[in-house]
Design a protein around this motif. Structure first.
Motif, PDB file in Angstrom:
ATOM      1  N   LYS A   1      38.853  32.346  54.644  1.00  0.00           N
ATOM      2  CA  LYS A   1      38.475  32.112  53.256  1.00  0.00           C
ATOM      3  C   LYS A   1      36.987  31.769  53.219  1.00  0.00           C
ATOM      4  O   LYS A   1      36.487  31.065  54.088  1.00  0.00           O
ATOM      5  N   THR A   2      36.298  32.309  52.228  1.00  0.00           N
ATOM      6  CA  THR A   2      34.887  32.022  52.042  1.00  0.00           C
ATOM      7  C   THR A   2      34.704  31.374  50.673  1.00  0.00           C
ATOM      8  O   THR A   2      35.664  31.230  49.912  1.00  0.00           O
ATOM      9  N   GLU A   3      33.478  31.030  50.373  1.00  0.00           N
ATOM     10  CA  GLU A   3      33.189  30.400  49.091  1.00  0.00           C
ATOM     11  C   GLU A   3      33.554  31.318  47.919  1.00  0.00           C
ATOM     12  O   GLU A   3      34.040  30.868  46.891  1.00  0.00           O
ATOM     13  N   LYS A   4      33.349  32.630  48.087  1.00  0.00           N
ATOM     14  CA  LYS A   4      33.591  33.578  47.004  1.00  0.00           C
ATOM     15  C   LYS A   4      34.872  34.382  47.150  1.00  0.00           C
ATOM     16  O   LYS A   4      35.247  35.118  46.247  1.00  0.00           O
TER      17      LYS A   4
ATOM     18  N   GLU B   1      45.626  42.081  47.639  1.00  0.00           N
ATOM     19  CA  GLU B   1      46.995  41.675  47.313  1.00  0.00           C
ATOM     20  C   GLU B   1      47.463  40.551  48.232  1.00  0.00           C
ATOM     21  O   GLU B   1      48.077  39.581  47.770  1.00  0.00           O
ATOM     22  N   GLU B   2      47.173  40.687  49.504  1.00  0.00           N
ATOM     23  CA  GLU B   2      47.585  39.668  50.474  1.00  0.00           C
ATOM     24  C   GLU B   2      46.907  38.327  50.195  1.00  0.00           C
ATOM     25  O   GLU B   2      47.567  37.278  50.170  1.00  0.00           O
ATOM     26  N   PHE B   3      45.612  38.347  49.968  1.00  0.00           N
ATOM     27  CA  PHE B   3      44.855  37.105  49.814  1.00  0.00           C
ATOM     28  C   PHE B   3      45.109  36.416  48.478  1.00  0.00           C
ATOM     29  O   PHE B   3      44.958  35.200  48.366  1.00  0.00           O
ATOM     30  N   THR B   4      45.481  37.187  47.434  1.00  0.00           N
ATOM     31  CA  THR B   4      45.730  36.585  46.117  1.00  0.00           C
ATOM     32  C   THR B   4      47.215  36.430  45.810  1.00  0.00           C
ATOM     33  O   THR B   4      47.563  35.909  44.761  1.00  0.00           O
TER      34      THR B   4
ATOM     35  N   LEU C   1      35.310  43.347  56.462  1.00  0.00           N
ATOM     36  CA  LEU C   1      35.359  43.524  55.018  1.00  0.00           C
ATOM     37  C   LEU C   1      35.118  42.190  54.342  1.00  0.00           C
ATOM     38  O   LEU C   1      35.861  41.229  54.573  1.00  0.00           O
ATOM     39  N   GLU C   2      34.075  42.128  53.547  1.00  0.00           N
ATOM     40  CA  GLU C   2      33.794  40.937  52.741  1.00  0.00           C
ATOM     41  C   GLU C   2      34.298  41.217  51.337  1.00  0.00           C
ATOM     42  O   GLU C   2      33.923  42.219  50.726  1.00  0.00           O
TER      43      GLU C   2
END
Length: 123
Positions: A16-19, A58-61, A89-90
């Protein structure tokens, strides 16, 4: 993660990043898609790269998504799975109640291979 790209790539790590998120993936150079795209000179199809962005989003959200629009889609370098199978991939993700907007930059080494902005509708 369920994808129409069965066995096409593997997520080797993500954070996970800031954005949003950064994901490291490895393409499967032996996938049958490369037999036809293109024989003797494999090139990762752009539509497959766009599907990977959707899969990861989809996976991250934790959302099921439908592509609503894509803009600024720029394929900037050929991704040969034998030469550069490892990609970063960012994903800058902006989510609201009905939609998710993603700005993606995909790289291998110092080379930018893909930049795109997409809007997904939550389904």
């Amino acid at each position: 993660m369920q994808s129409i790209l069965n066995d096409f790539y593997a997520v080797t790590s993500h954070e996970k990043t800031e954005k949003g998120f950064t994901a490291n993936i490895t393409l499967n150079k032996d996938h049958k898609i490369f037999n036809g795209h293109f024989p003797g000179n494999p090139v990762t199809p752009g539509v497959c790269m766009m599907q990977i962005v959707k899969d990861l989003t989809e996976e991250f959200t934790n959302s099921k998504l439908f592509l609503k629009s894509a803009s600024n889609v720029k394929f900037m370098a050929i991704i040969n799975p034998f030469e550069t199978p490892d990609l970063v991939l960012e994903l800058d993700i902006n989510e609201n109640e009905d939609e998710i907007k993603v700005k993606n930059t995909t790289t291998f080494g110092e080379t930018i291979a893909l930049k795109l902005s997409v809007t997904y509708k939550k389904i």
